[in-house]
Enzyme design. Structure first.
Site, PDB file in Angstrom:
ATOM      1  N   LYS A  42       0.804  -1.210   0.000  1.00 39.66           N
ATOM      2  CA  LYS A  42       0.000   0.000   0.000  1.00 39.66           C
ATOM      3  C   LYS A  42       0.843   1.268   0.000  1.00 39.66           C
ATOM      4  CE  LYS A  42      -2.196  -1.682   3.753  1.00 39.66           C
ATOM      5  NZ  LYS A  42      -3.083  -1.842   4.908  1.00 39.66           N
ATOM      6  N   GLY A  43       2.047   1.149   0.497  1.00 37.36           N
ATOM      7  CA  GLY A  43       2.843   2.342   0.782  1.00 37.36           C
ATOM      8  C   GLY A  43       3.073   3.264  -0.398  1.00 37.36           C
ATOM      9  N   GLU A  98       7.589   1.983  -6.323  1.00 36.49           N
ATOM     10  CA  GLU A  98       7.720   1.596  -4.906  1.00 36.49           C
ATOM     11  C   GLU A  98       7.959   2.815  -4.034  1.00 36.49           C
ATOM     12  OE1 GLU A  98       7.152  -0.464  -2.847  1.00 36.49           O
ATOM     13  OE2 GLU A  98       7.767  -2.502  -3.289  1.00 36.49           O
ATOM     14  N   ASP A  99       7.570   2.720  -2.779  1.00 39.34           N
ATOM     15  CA  ASP A  99       7.938   3.788  -1.840  1.00 39.34           C
ATOM     16  C   ASP A  99       9.353   3.594  -1.329  1.00 39.34           C
ATOM     17  OD1 ASP A  99       7.089   1.519  -0.531  1.00 39.34           O
ATOM     18  OD2 ASP A  99       5.993   2.560   1.039  1.00 39.34           O
ATOM     19  N   LYS A 130      17.379   2.164   0.257  1.00 43.45           N
ATOM     20  CA  LYS A 130      18.227   1.894   1.428  1.00 43.45           C
ATOM     21  C   LYS A 130      19.227   0.799   1.031  1.00 43.45           C
ATOM     22  CE  LYS A 130      15.870   1.995   5.683  1.00 43.45           C
ATOM     23  NZ  LYS A 130      15.251   1.301   6.836  1.00 43.45           N
ATOM     24  N   PHE A 151      14.749   3.929  10.469  1.00 46.03           N
ATOM     25  CA  PHE A 151      13.358   3.548  10.231  1.00 46.03           C
ATOM     26  C   PHE A 151      12.539   4.781   9.880  1.00 46.03           C
ATOM     27  CE2 PHE A 151       9.067   2.106  10.950  1.00 46.03           C
ATOM     28  CZ  PHE A 151       9.112   0.894  10.283  1.00 46.03           C
ATOM     29  N   VAL A 152      12.022   4.781   8.653  1.00 49.74           N
ATOM     30  CA  VAL A 152      11.332   5.980   8.167  1.00 49.74           C
ATOM     31  C   VAL A 152       9.834   5.722   7.988  1.00 49.74           C
ATOM     32  CG1 VAL A 152      13.301   7.112   7.064  1.00 49.74           C
ATOM     33  CG2 VAL A 152      12.010   5.382   5.797  1.00 49.74           C
ATOM     34  N   ASP A 158       4.650   3.265   6.702  1.00 52.70           N
ATOM     35  CA  ASP A 158       3.976   3.097   7.991  1.00 52.70           C
ATOM     36  C   ASP A 158       4.851   2.444   9.037  1.00 52.70           C
ATOM     37  OD1 ASP A 158       3.938   0.458   6.723  1.00 52.70           O
ATOM     38  OD2 ASP A 158       2.553  -0.110   8.318  1.00 52.70           O
ATOM     39  N   ARG A 164       1.112   6.865   7.671  1.00 54.73           N
ATOM     40  CA  ARG A 164       1.153   6.923   6.204  1.00 54.73           C
ATOM     41  C   ARG A 164       0.761   8.295   5.683  1.00 54.73           C
ATOM     42  NH1 ARG A 164       1.717   1.620   4.154  1.00 54.73           N
ATOM     43  NH2 ARG A 164       0.645  -0.004   5.314  1.00 54.73           N
TER      44      ARG A 164
HETATM   45  C1  PRP Z   1       7.377  -2.185   2.046  1.00 62.85           C
HETATM   46  C2  PRP Z   1       7.641  -1.367   0.796  1.00 62.85           C
HETATM   47  C3  PRP Z   1       8.143  -2.396  -0.171  1.00 62.85           C
HETATM   48  C4  PRP Z   1       8.855  -3.397   0.729  1.00 62.85           C
HETATM   49  C5  PRP Z   1      10.319  -3.132   0.643  1.00 62.85           C
HETATM   50  O1  PRP Z   1       6.114  -2.747   1.939  1.00 62.85           O
HETATM   51  O2  PRP Z   1       6.482  -0.735   0.329  1.00 62.85           O
HETATM   52  O3  PRP Z   1       7.103  -3.036  -0.882  1.00 62.85           O
HETATM   53  O4  PRP Z   1       8.390  -3.182   2.055  1.00 62.85           O
HETATM   54  O5  PRP Z   1      11.029  -4.010   1.454  1.00 62.85           O
HETATM   55  P1  PRP Z   1      12.092  -5.063   0.919  1.00 62.85           P
HETATM   56  O6  PRP Z   1      12.958  -4.372  -0.100  1.00 62.85           O
HETATM   57  O7  PRP Z   1      12.867  -5.418   2.179  1.00 62.85           O
HETATM   58  O8  PRP Z   1      11.363  -6.230   0.361  1.00 62.85           O
HETATM   59  P2  PRP Z   1       5.322  -3.418   3.156  1.00 62.85           P
HETATM   60  O9  PRP Z   1       5.462  -4.892   3.067  1.00 62.85           O
HETATM   61  O10 PRP Z   1       5.756  -2.753   4.430  1.00 62.85           O
HETATM   62  O11 PRP Z   1       3.823  -3.112   2.831  1.00 62.85           O
HETATM   63  P3  PRP Z   1       3.032  -1.716   2.764  1.00 62.85           P
HETATM   64  O12 PRP Z   1       3.574  -0.978   1.556  1.00 62.85           O
HETATM   65  O13 PRP Z   1       1.621  -2.128   2.597  1.00 62.85           O
HETATM   66  O14 PRP Z   1       3.293  -0.963   4.052  1.00 62.85           O
END
Ligand code: PRP
Length: 178
Positions: A42-43, A98-99, A130, A151-152, A158, A164
Site C-alpha cells: 500500500k505504501g 515503490e515507496d 536503502k 526507520f522511516v 507506515d 502513512r
Molecule cells: C514495504 C515497501 C516495499 C517493501 C520493501 O512494503 O512498500 O514493498 O516493504 O522491502 P524489501 O525491499 O525489504 O522487500 P510493506 O510490506 O511494508 O507493505 P506496505 O507498503 O503495505 O506498508
C-alpha cells in the site's frame, strides 16, 4: 503518548520537487508510447499519485498487492501476492513504483512474476532507496533519495499502519523502534 518521536528527513517541498525531476527524467527516457505504471500497495500509492501527475506522456495505472512485513518493522522474508494486476502487460513498458527498496526481496519477487508476462521492458522507480540493507541485487532506474539504515515513516510509509498520511518523510525514534 508512547514515547516515540518523529524527525523530518525530507520535507513535503523537497519530496515534491524531487518527484517533478523524476517525472521529467522518465519522460525523457521513454521516447514514445504509453507507460504502464504499476503501484505496489500500500505504501507506494501516495508516491504513485504524484509521480503519475509529473509525467506528461500517456500512462496506464495499475496496482499490485504485496505483503511482506506484517505489522512490525522488520521483514519476515516471506512475500505474498494479495492483489494481481487488472491489465495485461505483454509488450508494455512497465515502471514498477515503490515507496522504498530495502532488502530488495519484494521487488525481486515482483520483477520475476511480471517478467513471465513478457513486457517490452520493466524498470523500477522508488522514492527511497536503502542500499545498505540489500539482500538481493536490484537495479533501480529511478531513485528519489538514498537513505541510511534508519526507520522511516510518512508519505505512504507506515509503522504498524500508522503515519502513512504524514506529508513529510520522517525518522521514527522511540522505545518500540530497535
Ligand atoms: C514495504 C515497501 C516495499 C517493501 C520493501 O512494503 O512498500 O514493498 O516493504 O522491502 P524489501 O525491499 O525489504 O522487500 P510493506 O510490506 O511494508 O507493505 P506496505 O507498503 O503495505 O506498508
Amino acid at each position: 503518548m508512547d514515547g516515540s518521536s518523529l524527525r523530518t528527513l525530507f520535507s513535503e517541498e523537497k519530496i515534491q520537487k524531487r518527484i517533478r525531476e523524476m517525472g521529467t527524467q522518465i519522460d525523457a527516457d521513454y521516447p514514445g508510447g504509453t507507460l504502464h505504471l504499476v503501484c505496489i500497495l500500500k505504501g507506494a500509492c501516495f508516491f504513485m499519485a504524484d509521480l503519475a501527475r509529473s509525467i506528461e506522456r500517456d500512462v496506464v495505472v495499475d496496482f499490485m498487492g504485496i505483503s511482506s512485513y506484517g505489522r512490525g518493522k522488520t521483514t519476515s522474508g516471506a512475500v505474498k501476492l494479495t492483489k494481481d494486476l487488472d491489465t495485461a502487460i505483454e509488450g508494455a513498458d512497465v515502471l514498477l513504483v515503490e515507496d522504498i527498496v530495502d532488502t530488495g526481496v519484494t521487488i525481486t519477487y515482483l520483477v520475476n512474476v511480471l517478467e513471465q508476462r513478457k513486457p517490452k521492458s520493466i524498470r523500477i522507480a522508488t522514492l527511497l532507496d536503502k542500499p545498505s540493507r540489500r539482500l538481493r541485487p536490484v537495479k533501480v532506474a529511478y531513485v528519489g533519495f538514498e537513505i541510511p539504515d534508519e526507520f522511516v515513516v510518512g508519505y505512504g510509509l507506515d509503522y504498524a499502519e500508522r503515519y502513512r498520511n504524514l506529508r513529510d518523510v520522517c525518522v521514527l525514534q522511540g522505545p518500540q523502534v530497535a
